[in-house]
Write a protein that holds these residues in place. Structure first.
Motif, PDB file in Angstrom:
ATOM      1  N   LEU A 275       4.875   3.369   0.744  1.00 24.18           N
ATOM      2  CA  LEU A 275       3.457   3.621   2.003  1.00 24.18           C
ATOM      3  C   LEU A 275       2.712   3.917   0.830  1.00 24.18           C
ATOM      4  O   LEU A 275       1.153   3.239   1.087  1.00 24.18           O
ATOM      5  CB  LEU A 275       3.783   4.448   3.367  1.00 24.18           C
ATOM      6  CG  LEU A 275       3.937   4.153   4.752  1.00 24.18           C
ATOM      7  CD1 LEU A 275       4.747   5.475   5.477  1.00 24.18           C
ATOM      8  CD2 LEU A 275       3.250   2.904   5.361  1.00 24.18           C
ATOM      9  N   SER A 276       2.639   4.648   0.356  1.00 23.68           N
ATOM     10  CA  SER A 276       1.529   4.932  -0.482  1.00 23.68           C
ATOM     11  C   SER A 276       1.030   3.913  -1.683  1.00 23.68           C
ATOM     12  O   SER A 276       0.595   3.730  -1.964  1.00 23.68           O
ATOM     13  CB  SER A 276       1.268   6.030  -1.396  1.00 23.68           C
ATOM     14  OG  SER A 276       1.266   7.516  -0.483  1.00 23.68           O
ATOM     15  N   ALA A 277       2.878   3.744  -2.256  1.00 24.49           N
ATOM     16  CA  ALA A 277       2.456   1.869  -2.826  1.00 24.49           C
ATOM     17  C   ALA A 277       1.825   0.888  -2.693  1.00 24.49           C
ATOM     18  O   ALA A 277       1.317   0.461  -2.889  1.00 24.49           O
ATOM     19  CB  ALA A 277       3.893   2.148  -4.010  1.00 24.49           C
ATOM     20  N   TYR A 278       2.297   1.224  -1.500  1.00 22.49           N
ATOM     21  CA  TYR A 278       1.766  -0.559  -0.499  1.00 22.49           C
ATOM     22  C   TYR A 278       0.449   0.149  -0.555  1.00 22.49           C
ATOM     23  O   TYR A 278      -0.474  -1.355  -0.459  1.00 22.49           O
ATOM     24  CB  TYR A 278       2.387  -0.248   0.628  1.00 22.49           C
ATOM     25  CG  TYR A 278       1.676  -1.817   1.354  1.00 22.49           C
ATOM     26  CD1 TYR A 278       2.225  -2.698   1.292  1.00 22.49           C
ATOM     27  CD2 TYR A 278       0.893  -0.904   3.088  1.00 22.49           C
ATOM     28  CE1 TYR A 278       2.016  -3.986   2.080  1.00 22.49           C
ATOM     29  CE2 TYR A 278       0.443  -2.083   3.466  1.00 22.49           C
ATOM     30  CZ  TYR A 278       1.121  -3.528   2.877  1.00 22.49           C
ATOM     31  OH  TYR A 278       0.753  -4.454   4.162  1.00 22.49           O
ATOM     32  N   GLY A 279      -0.335   1.122  -0.397  1.00 16.10           N
ATOM     33  CA  GLY A 279      -1.394   1.263  -0.113  1.00 16.10           C
ATOM     34  C   GLY A 279      -2.386   0.852  -1.171  1.00 16.10           C
ATOM     35  O   GLY A 279      -3.819   0.402  -1.796  1.00 16.10           O
ATOM     36  N   PHE A 280      -1.707   1.239  -2.723  1.00 18.37           N
ATOM     37  CA  PHE A 280      -2.433   1.729  -4.257  1.00 18.37           C
ATOM     38  C   PHE A 280      -2.363  -0.186  -4.547  1.00 18.37           C
ATOM     39  O   PHE A 280      -3.399  -0.925  -5.360  1.00 18.37           O
ATOM     40  CB  PHE A 280      -2.135   2.092  -4.916  1.00 18.37           C
ATOM     41  CG  PHE A 280      -2.252   4.035  -4.771  1.00 18.37           C
ATOM     42  CD1 PHE A 280      -4.002   3.967  -5.140  1.00 18.37           C
ATOM     43  CD2 PHE A 280      -1.453   4.685  -4.349  1.00 18.37           C
ATOM     44  CE1 PHE A 280      -4.321   4.973  -4.867  1.00 18.37           C
ATOM     45  CE2 PHE A 280      -2.301   6.219  -3.900  1.00 18.37           C
ATOM     46  CZ  PHE A 280      -2.924   6.298  -3.894  1.00 18.37           C
ATOM     47  N   SER A 281      -1.536  -0.751  -4.345  1.00 20.87           N
ATOM     48  CA  SER A 281      -1.216  -2.424  -4.722  1.00 20.87           C
ATOM     49  C   SER A 281      -2.196  -3.553  -3.962  1.00 20.87           C
ATOM     50  O   SER A 281      -2.048  -4.515  -3.730  1.00 20.87           O
ATOM     51  CB  SER A 281       0.279  -3.271  -4.660  1.00 20.87           C
ATOM     52  OG  SER A 281       0.526  -2.059  -3.681  1.00 20.87           O
ATOM     53  N   LYS A 282      -1.735  -2.872  -2.231  1.00 25.74           N
ATOM     54  CA  LYS A 282      -2.171  -4.277  -1.639  1.00 25.74           C
ATOM     55  C   LYS A 282      -3.901  -4.197  -0.572  1.00 25.74           C
ATOM     56  O   LYS A 282      -4.035  -5.065  -0.345  1.00 25.74           O
ATOM     57  CB  LYS A 282      -1.189  -4.636  -1.098  1.00 25.74           C
ATOM     58  CG  LYS A 282      -0.119  -5.072  -1.464  1.00 25.74           C
ATOM     59  CD  LYS A 282       0.168  -6.068  -2.678  1.00 25.74           C
ATOM     60  CE  LYS A 282       0.917  -6.778  -3.147  1.00 25.74           C
ATOM     61  NZ  LYS A 282       0.595  -7.795  -4.547  1.00 25.74           N
ATOM     62  N   LEU A 283      -3.827  -2.798  -0.438  1.00 25.25           N
ATOM     63  CA  LEU A 283      -4.998  -2.465   0.128  1.00 25.25           C
ATOM     64  C   LEU A 283      -5.629  -2.320  -1.179  1.00 25.25           C
ATOM     65  O   LEU A 283      -6.194  -1.760  -1.870  1.00 25.25           O
ATOM     66  CB  LEU A 283      -5.015  -1.377   1.359  1.00 25.25           C
ATOM     67  CG  LEU A 283      -4.050  -2.091   2.169  1.00 25.25           C
ATOM     68  CD1 LEU A 283      -3.650  -0.360   3.457  1.00 25.25           C
ATOM     69  CD2 LEU A 283      -3.784  -2.895   3.440  1.00 25.25           C
ATOM     70  N   TYR A 284      -7.588  -2.662  -0.475  1.00 20.74           N
ATOM     71  CA  TYR A 284      -8.988  -1.987  -1.362  1.00 20.74           C
ATOM     72  C   TYR A 284      -9.517  -1.161  -0.148  1.00 20.74           C
ATOM     73  O   TYR A 284      -9.990  -1.940   0.859  1.00 20.74           O
ATOM     74  CB  TYR A 284      -8.578  -3.851  -1.049  1.00 20.74           C
ATOM     75  CG  TYR A 284      -8.026  -4.477  -2.334  1.00 20.74           C
ATOM     76  CD1 TYR A 284      -8.381  -4.592  -3.322  1.00 20.74           C
ATOM     77  CD2 TYR A 284      -8.095  -5.600  -2.033  1.00 20.74           C
ATOM     78  CE1 TYR A 284      -7.594  -5.672  -4.021  1.00 20.74           C
ATOM     79  CE2 TYR A 284      -6.804  -6.364  -2.693  1.00 20.74           C
ATOM     80  CZ  TYR A 284      -6.656  -5.930  -3.678  1.00 20.74           C
ATOM     81  OH  TYR A 284      -5.944  -7.096  -4.100  1.00 20.74           O
ATOM     82  N   PHE A 285      -9.833  -0.702  -1.031  1.00 25.20           N
ATOM     83  CA  PHE A 285     -11.244   0.582  -0.633  1.00 25.20           C
ATOM     84  C   PHE A 285     -11.174   1.183  -1.867  1.00 25.20           C
ATOM     85  O   PHE A 285     -11.293   1.241  -2.824  1.00 25.20           O
ATOM     86  CB  PHE A 285     -10.212   1.365  -0.160  1.00 25.20           C
ATOM     87  CG  PHE A 285      -8.908   2.644   0.033  1.00 25.20           C
ATOM     88  CD1 PHE A 285      -9.160   3.745  -1.695  1.00 25.20           C
ATOM     89  CD2 PHE A 285      -7.698   1.847  -0.611  1.00 25.20           C
ATOM     90  CE1 PHE A 285      -7.622   4.435  -1.875  1.00 25.20           C
ATOM     91  CE2 PHE A 285      -6.474   2.778  -0.903  1.00 25.20           C
ATOM     92  CZ  PHE A 285      -6.971   3.319  -1.698  1.00 25.20           C
ATOM     93  N   PRO A 286     -12.646   2.128  -1.371  1.00 21.11           N
ATOM     94  CA  PRO A 286     -13.743   2.570  -2.597  1.00 21.11           C
ATOM     95  C   PRO A 286     -12.906   3.987  -3.138  1.00 21.11           C
ATOM     96  O   PRO A 286     -12.205   4.970  -2.277  1.00 21.11           O
ATOM     97  CB  PRO A 286     -14.871   3.176  -1.902  1.00 21.11           C
ATOM     98  CG  PRO A 286     -14.665   2.618  -0.727  1.00 21.11           C
ATOM     99  CD  PRO A 286     -13.451   2.271   0.060  1.00 21.11           C
TER     100      PRO A 286
ATOM    101  N   GLY B 167      -0.738  -6.946  11.749  1.00 24.02           N
ATOM    102  CA  GLY B 167      -0.598  -5.596  11.463  1.00 24.02           C
ATOM    103  C   GLY B 167      -0.405  -4.937  10.064  1.00 24.02           C
ATOM    104  O   GLY B 167       0.812  -5.408   8.788  1.00 24.02           O
ATOM    105  N   ARG B 168      -1.054  -3.399   9.439  1.00 18.94           N
ATOM    106  CA  ARG B 168      -1.024  -3.647   8.531  1.00 18.94           C
ATOM    107  C   ARG B 168       0.732  -2.633   7.792  1.00 18.94           C
ATOM    108  O   ARG B 168       1.479  -3.375   6.911  1.00 18.94           O
ATOM    109  CB  ARG B 168      -1.866  -2.527   7.535  1.00 18.94           C
ATOM    110  CG  ARG B 168      -2.949  -2.651   7.339  1.00 18.94           C
ATOM    111  CD  ARG B 168      -4.540  -2.581   6.121  1.00 18.94           C
ATOM    112  NE  ARG B 168      -5.644  -3.247   6.357  1.00 18.94           N
ATOM    113  CZ  ARG B 168      -6.403  -2.396   6.308  1.00 18.94           C
ATOM    114  NH1 ARG B 168      -6.722  -1.377   6.000  1.00 18.94           N
ATOM    115  NH2 ARG B 168      -7.771  -3.101   5.694  1.00 18.94           N
ATOM    116  N   LEU B 169       1.026  -1.253   8.612  1.00 16.15           N
ATOM    117  CA  LEU B 169       1.805  -0.830   9.616  1.00 16.15           C
ATOM    118  C   LEU B 169       3.624  -2.493   9.106  1.00 16.15           C
ATOM    119  O   LEU B 169       4.400  -2.039   8.930  1.00 16.15           O
ATOM    120  CB  LEU B 169       2.298   0.088  10.710  1.00 16.15           C
ATOM    121  CG  LEU B 169       3.097   0.750   9.917  1.00 16.15           C
ATOM    122  CD1 LEU B 169       3.295   1.869   9.408  1.00 16.15           C
ATOM    123  CD2 LEU B 169       3.195   1.506  11.639  1.00 16.15           C
TER     124      LEU B 169
END
Length: 372
Positions: free
Chosen positions: A184-195, A274-276
């Protein structure tokens, strides 16, 4: 010298030169392999009055001298006029530059396992003798394994099967949950964009540089303050922290996700996912080899962990198999029992490797994803 004379010279000498090249291409790898074996055997301590080390070094020196002389002679022949480079067809099909290092590595890797296995089936007198024997001269003794269980349950008062179940519990639960959380963390760091995404990822990478032993004392004080160290049931310090994932797993799976085009997730978003749901239905199936590889590596790492159970397991019912086997490693102890215990502890990991070896190989590609 004319062309006809050169051809005549080549024709006269090619017969002997071909024979030399056949012997050369076979003898050089053999000499190198014998050198490696002799050098390894020379490190073993010989029996009192024995000359095994001297023989090993002598064989090493002789084979090395023969190999060097053959190489020098071959270079000299190749530079002489009228000689041409010749490699027999049968020899050219064998890549000795790959075969010899692989054979040497196989010997270095398999010899310790062979020593462990063959010692576990030796008799008491032969296993504890000063001179090591590569094959049991007094016959095989398979009762060492049953006597090992009797000694663990009798003198040490540790049930080996309970210790094995503890090892699998402390290995499976944190690895399964931690791998999914890391995914889940890897998915967030690779495909989600946040400040601050890149800065946070770099800071987490920095934590890998800190040796684990540095945080051992502070971690123990923290878990002791929570009351986890005195708990007589399951050792929570070995179970809970691993469920939060690990940075190495995150980094590995993130690079795997980077190979998946963003357009796939954008199409899923347009379809209402959705993202999940995108993670479960798209990212997880695509990165399944990477998850399997990290899952297997995590199980092996936690199963073989010795320092953690040594610090946090206070009661015999909490002992892992690796920690329980330490009671056989005593000065002047019975080596055949120690070897039998080692084989018993090694068998589960060997079985896991034989079953999932294809998953390990297919999952270690750090940039698989989708091509094109």
């Amino acid at each position: 010298m004319t062309s006809d004379n050169m051809k005549q010279k080549n024709g006269d000498l090619n017969g002997g030169y071909k024979a030399f090249k056949i012997i050369y291409n076979i003898a050089i790898p053999f000499c190198i392999l014998v050198c490696v074996c002799a050098l390894i055997l020379s490190f073993f301590t010989p029996a009192e009055g024995g000359n095994a080390r001297t023989v090993g070094l002598s064989v090493f020196a002789v084979c090395l001298a023969v190999a060097v002389a053959a190489i020098v002679f071959n270079r000299f022949c190749n530079r002489k006029a009228g000689y041409r480079q010749y490699t027999p067809k049968a020899i050219s099909l064998i890549n000795w530059q790959v075969l010899v290092p692989m054979a040497a590595m196989a010997i270095v890797t398999l010899v310790p396992f062979y020593v462990l296995l063959i010692t576990s089936v030796k008799t008491l007198s032969e296993a504890n003798a000063l001179e090591f024997t590569w094959w049991p001269k007094e016959g095989f003794d398979f009762t060492n394994f049953s006597y090992m269980f009797e000694k663990m349950t009798g003198e040490v008062r540790i049930n080996p099967f309970i210790a094995f179940l503890n090892s699998m519990l402390y290995a499976l639960v944190p690895t399964i949950v931690g791998t999914l959380v890391s995914g889940l963390s890897a998915y967030g760091f690779s495909k989600l964009y946040f400040p601050g995404r890149e800065w946070l990822y770099r800071f987490m990478l920095f934590t890998i540089m800190i040796p684990g032993c540095v945080a051992t004392s502070s971690s123990y004080l923290f878990f002791d303050r929570l009351g986890w160290t005195g708990f007589e049931g399951v050792s929570l310090p070995l179970l809970i922290p691993g469920c939060f994932g690990g940075m190495v797993t995150i980094m590995f799976i993130k690079e795997y996700f980077m190979g998946v085009p963003d357009s796939i997730f954008e199409a899923a978003k347009m379809d209402g996912a959705g993202r999940l749901q995108s993670f479960i239905m798209i990212a997880l199936p695509m990165a399944l080899p990477a998850f399997m590889a990290q899952f297997i590596f995590g199980i092996i790492s936690r199963y073989n962990d010795y320092l953690g159970p040594l610090i946090y397991c206070r009661y015999p019912q909490q002992y892992t198999l690796v920690l329980a086997l330490q009671f056989f490693d005593t000065p002047g102890g019975e080596r055949q029992l120690l070897a039998a215990a080692g084989v018993f502890g090694l068998a589960p990991m060997l079985l896991i490797y034989l079953i999932f070896q294809n998953k390990i190989i297919s999952g270690i590609s750090i940039s698989a994803g989708v091509k094109g």
